[in-house]
Design a protein around this motif. Structure first.
Motif, mmCIF file in Angstrom:
data_model
loop_
_atom_site.group_PDB
_atom_site.id
_atom_site.type_symbol
_atom_site.label_atom_id
_atom_site.label_comp_id
_atom_site.label_asym_id
_atom_site.label_seq_id
_atom_site.Cartn_x
_atom_site.Cartn_y
_atom_site.Cartn_z
ATOM 1 N N ASN A 19 0.813 -1.216 0.000
ATOM 2 C CA ASN A 19 0.000 0.000 0.000
ATOM 3 C C ASN A 19 0.848 1.268 0.000
ATOM 4 O OD1 ASN A 19 -2.515 -1.270 -0.062
ATOM 5 N ND2 ASN A 19 -2.467 -1.621 2.128
ATOM 6 N N ARG A 26 5.524 -7.532 -22.053
ATOM 7 C CA ARG A 26 6.591 -8.376 -22.599
ATOM 8 C C ARG A 26 6.030 -9.347 -23.642
ATOM 9 N NH1 ARG A 26 10.017 -8.717 -16.975
ATOM 10 N NH2 ARG A 26 11.643 -7.307 -17.661
ATOM 11 N N ILE A 46 -2.734 -1.682 -7.907
ATOM 12 C CA ILE A 46 -1.270 -1.572 -7.929
ATOM 13 C C ILE A 46 -0.660 -2.821 -8.555
ATOM 14 C CG2 ILE A 46 0.725 -1.760 -6.337
ATOM 15 C CD1 ILE A 46 -0.056 1.076 -6.656
ATOM 16 N N LEU A 47 -1.190 -3.978 -8.169
ATOM 17 C CA LEU A 47 -0.669 -5.241 -8.684
ATOM 18 C C LEU A 47 -0.861 -5.331 -10.196
ATOM 19 C CD1 LEU A 47 0.680 -7.575 -7.260
ATOM 20 C CD2 LEU A 47 -1.525 -8.731 -7.126
ATOM 21 N N ILE A 103 12.020 -22.842 -5.273
ATOM 22 C CA ILE A 103 12.914 -21.705 -5.570
ATOM 23 C C ILE A 103 13.188 -20.911 -4.291
ATOM 24 C CG2 ILE A 103 13.053 -19.488 -6.763
ATOM 25 C CD1 ILE A 103 11.476 -20.802 -9.070
ATOM 26 N N ALA A 104 12.094 -20.621 -3.553
ATOM 27 C CA ALA A 104 12.233 -19.806 -2.340
ATOM 28 C C ALA A 104 13.115 -20.507 -1.316
ATOM 29 C CB ALA A 104 10.856 -19.514 -1.752
ATOM 30 N N SER A 153 -7.713 -0.500 1.201
ATOM 31 C CA SER A 153 -6.397 -1.146 1.058
ATOM 32 C C SER A 153 -6.460 -2.280 0.058
ATOM 33 C CB SER A 153 -5.918 -1.707 2.402
ATOM 34 O OG SER A 153 -5.810 -0.686 3.337
ATOM 35 N N TYR A 156 -6.983 -0.891 -3.510
ATOM 36 C CA TYR A 156 -5.764 -0.211 -3.954
ATOM 37 C C TYR A 156 -4.711 -1.234 -4.365
ATOM 38 C CZ TYR A 156 -1.627 2.774 -3.685
ATOM 39 O OH TYR A 156 -0.469 3.445 -3.958
ATOM 40 N N PHE A 157 -4.597 -2.314 -3.570
ATOM 41 C CA PHE A 157 -3.575 -3.322 -3.832
ATOM 42 C C PHE A 157 -3.830 -4.027 -5.163
ATOM 43 C CE2 PHE A 157 -1.909 -7.739 -2.864
ATOM 44 C CZ PHE A 157 -0.618 -7.417 -3.234
ATOM 45 N N PRO A 173 3.423 -4.356 -16.805
ATOM 46 C CA PRO A 173 4.804 -4.220 -17.314
ATOM 47 C C PRO A 173 5.568 -5.543 -17.381
ATOM 48 C CG PRO A 173 4.668 -3.368 -15.078
ATOM 49 C CD PRO A 173 3.273 -3.721 -15.486
ATOM 50 N N ASN A 174 5.320 -6.467 -16.464
ATOM 51 C CA ASN A 174 6.155 -7.668 -16.386
ATOM 52 C C ASN A 174 5.603 -8.846 -17.188
ATOM 53 O OD1 ASN A 174 7.198 -5.994 -14.316
ATOM 54 N ND2 ASN A 174 8.219 -7.764 -13.461
ATOM 55 N N TYR A 233 6.436 -0.515 -7.208
ATOM 56 C CA TYR A 233 6.159 -1.747 -6.431
ATOM 57 C C TYR A 233 6.171 -2.976 -7.321
ATOM 58 C CZ TYR A 233 3.439 -5.286 -3.961
ATOM 59 O OH TYR A 233 3.022 -6.458 -3.385
ATOM 60 N N LYS A 234 6.662 -4.059 -6.767
ATOM 61 C CA LYS A 234 6.485 -5.386 -7.373
ATOM 62 C C LYS A 234 6.221 -6.362 -6.234
ATOM 63 C CE LYS A 234 7.325 -4.875 -11.817
ATOM 64 N NZ LYS A 234 7.013 -3.450 -11.805
ATOM 65 N N PRO A 235 5.397 -7.363 -6.474
ATOM 66 C CA PRO A 235 5.141 -8.321 -5.386
ATOM 67 C C PRO A 235 6.347 -9.236 -5.140
ATOM 68 C CG PRO A 235 3.974 -8.955 -7.387
ATOM 69 C CD PRO A 235 4.608 -7.637 -7.673
ATOM 70 N N ASN A 289 1.480 -2.417 -11.834
ATOM 71 C CA ASN A 289 2.917 -2.518 -11.561
ATOM 72 C C ASN A 289 3.457 -3.924 -11.728
ATOM 73 O OD1 ASN A 289 4.047 0.166 -10.081
ATOM 74 N ND2 ASN A 289 1.860 -0.094 -9.784
ATOM 75 N N GLY A 290 2.581 -4.917 -11.753
ATOM 76 C CA GLY A 290 3.046 -6.286 -11.887
ATOM 77 C C GLY A 290 2.678 -6.877 -13.221
#
Lengths: 288, 262
Positions: A97, B64, B51-52, B114-115, B44, B47-48, B59-60, A140-142, B55-56
């Motif tokens: 946020n 592409r 944003i996701l 991976i993590a 919240s 908004y998330f 562009p990603n 931001y990126k997750p 921003n996620g």
């Protein structure tokens, strides 16, 4: 019911009321207090202050609006200080946020440099902060851990474009900037567990100088990293922000709040003592 | 007032109103608090999601796959391998269909693999090896008292850290009865832990007061916007306190009048 029983059964609402009253009255008054600067904050200030104009630093604004009370003053004082020194800044906001708030903060700080000011006896002329030349806001990126690791290879992997949709290669500032090797330090201002990721996946893996600005709740937990040298400085809560403001000769909201903090702490200590006296006396009486 | 827009006034007034709504919980739970709380959660989450998306995914993934042209040129993409993570992402959604839920284990397994592979060596170095090294540094006798109180590079700090760590670990060693010397060291360990908790508590108190101070500053901003810095925020606070006092007295009277066996 004697005085000690009354102390033990006092309604918590009176405590809230008294504390709030003290805070508001002190805030409205002209009382001022002196604060001392700790080494861990001074080190961050000195590091930033000794960089050369044109050097690039990385500022991670990793907090949500619910932590801005403590962390915004840090962001404002550090970024303003860095721009006064003509440093260039790469921003991210890896808290879900946070990006909108971070964007607003960057614009407000830019505006504050549009007028000439004097800090620590030095005159700074007005200047215009230009996106792409003085700073880049990646946004931001997750999954912060993977983003931090990705940026260690190339900022363009997780962030092909900046927050505003401009490809990173179109920003003059990003020419020759590939990854953390080209930035002088990372300052993570964080109210989330993202700070653990910056330490583990960033500093431990890529070995860059890392400084932390943390909320008060988190601060004590990260001092072991200061002792081990994994971070070179810590600003803890509003006090840390006030100390940086003092060093940068730019007293703002955090410094102004310290007088309220002082009296609020005195009230809380008073209530703790009263509660303990009440508890001990009632326990003593029950043993008799 | 001359530079203030209606929008600024309304947003600031809304912020001030919601602040007071949240503080009303200190008295007791009530619909105004619920309104503000639900608003925070809803805004919240909304908004998330946005944003996701911007921003996620855009562009990603989408950019592409479409080489900069949005959405519909996926098959002409020069980077078709980005279809793989997008398919993996869609496989996660099968969790909502009981018959196909097992499919979601594949991307989950890949992600956790991976993590874990990334985390284990780094966390081992970060939290174990480096911290062990920091707790066992040789004492610098030439700089025993350091440059000031609790100087982290002084010799006595190293001694405190070393013995403090050992004592705290003794406390958590439950395979042996805590008696004799062992008990003494374990008690020292409790003290060390309590000092640590005390430092955290002190910082937490400061953090909570900081939040309140920031809200005072926001209410002052509101009155500055609305009435041009006449100090009217004090009036708002004292009216709030007055309401709070009256309600508290009412509760107290109710408390006195309660049935004795309640």
């Amino acid at each position: 019911m004697n005085i000690f029983d009354r102390l033990m059964s006092i309604d918590r609402r009176w405590v809230f009321l008294f504390l709030a009253l003290v805070c508001v009255v002190i805030y409205a008054s002209d009382i001022s207090v002196k604060i001392t600067v700790t080494d861990e904050v001074r080190k961050i200030y000195n590091f930033t202050d000794n960089l050369k104009p044109g050097d690039v630093i990385f500022v991670a604004i990793d907090y949500d609006p619910n932590s801005l009370a403590e962390l915004h003053p840090m962001t404002y004082s550090i970024v303003e200080h860095a721009w006064r020194k003509n440093l260039k800044i790469i921003f991210t906001s890896l808290s879900q946020n946070g990006p909108g708030m971070a964007d607003l903060a960057i614009r407000q700080i830019s505006d504050s440099l549009a007028v000439p000011q004097e800090y620590n006896g030095v005159q700074y002329p007005a200047r215009t902060i230009v996106n792409g030349e003085d700073y880049v806001f990646l946004g931001y990126k997750p999954y912060p851990a993977l983003v931090i690791v990705g940026m260690g290879q190339n900022f363009r992997i997780p962030f092909p474009t900046d927050y505003y949709g401009t490809p990173l290669d179109e920003h003059p500032m990003m020419r020759g900037i590939q990854n953390y090797d080209q930035v002088k330090c990372v300052i993570d201002i964080s109210g989330t567990s993202g700070v653990d990721m910056w330490i583990a996946y960033g500093q431990t893996r890529y070995n860059f100088p890392l400084a932390l600005g943390l909320t008060g709740v988190m601060a004590a937990d990260y001092y072991p990293y200061l002792n081990s040298g994994q971070v070179f400085g810590i600003m803890g809560g509003m006090l840390g922000a006030a100390q940086y403001e003092l060093l940068a000769d730019n007293p703002g909201r955090a410094y102004d709040a310290m007088r309220v903090q002082l009296f609020a702490h005195m009230v809380i200590i008073l209530f703790i003592v009263m509660g303990n006296v009440g508890f001990l006396m009632t326990r003593k009486r029950s043993k008799l | 007032m001359e530079s203030m827009t209606i929008g600024t006034f309304l947003w600031t007034a809304l912020g001030a109103f919601l602040t007071l709504c949240i503080f009303s919980f200190l008295y007791k739970d009530n619909p105004l608090y619920k309104l503000a709380e639900h608003l925070v959660v809803g805004v919240s989450a909304g908004y998330f999601v946005i944003i996701l998306w911007h921003n996620g995914l855009v562009p990603n993934l989408f950019s592409r796959l479409s080489d900069g042209d949005f959405y519909f040129l996926w098959l002409n993409s020069s980077k078709p391998w980005y279809l793989i993570p997008s398919i993996l992402g869609m496989m996660m959604w099968t969790r909502f269909i009981r018959k196909w839920a097992w499919v979601s284990r594949w991307p989950m397994a890949l992600y956790i693999g991976i993590a874990t592979g990334l985390a284990i060596p780094l966390e081992m170095k970060n939290r174990v090896l480096t911290q062990l090294d920091a707790a066992m540094r040789p004492v610098d006798w030439a700089n025993f008292f350091g440059n000031g109180y609790l100087d982290p590079i002084s010799g006595y700090s190293h001694i405190i850290i070393f013995f403090g760590t050992i004592a705290a670990l003794f406390y958590f060693f439950f395979s042996k009865e805590h008696s004799g010397v062992f008990k003494g060291v374990a008690r020292l360990g409790i003290w060390i832990l309590m000092i640590g908790f005390g430092a955290s508590f002190g910082y937490t108190v400061m953090a909570r007061i900081s939040l309140f101070i920031q809200r005072i500053q926001v209410l002052e901003d509101f009155t500055n916007v609305a009435w041009g810095g006449s100090g009217a925020f004090l009036l708002i606070w004292f009216i709030t306190f007055g309401i709070f006092v009256l309600l508290s007295i009412y509760e107290f009277i109710k408390y006195l009048g309660r049935p004795r066996n309640a």
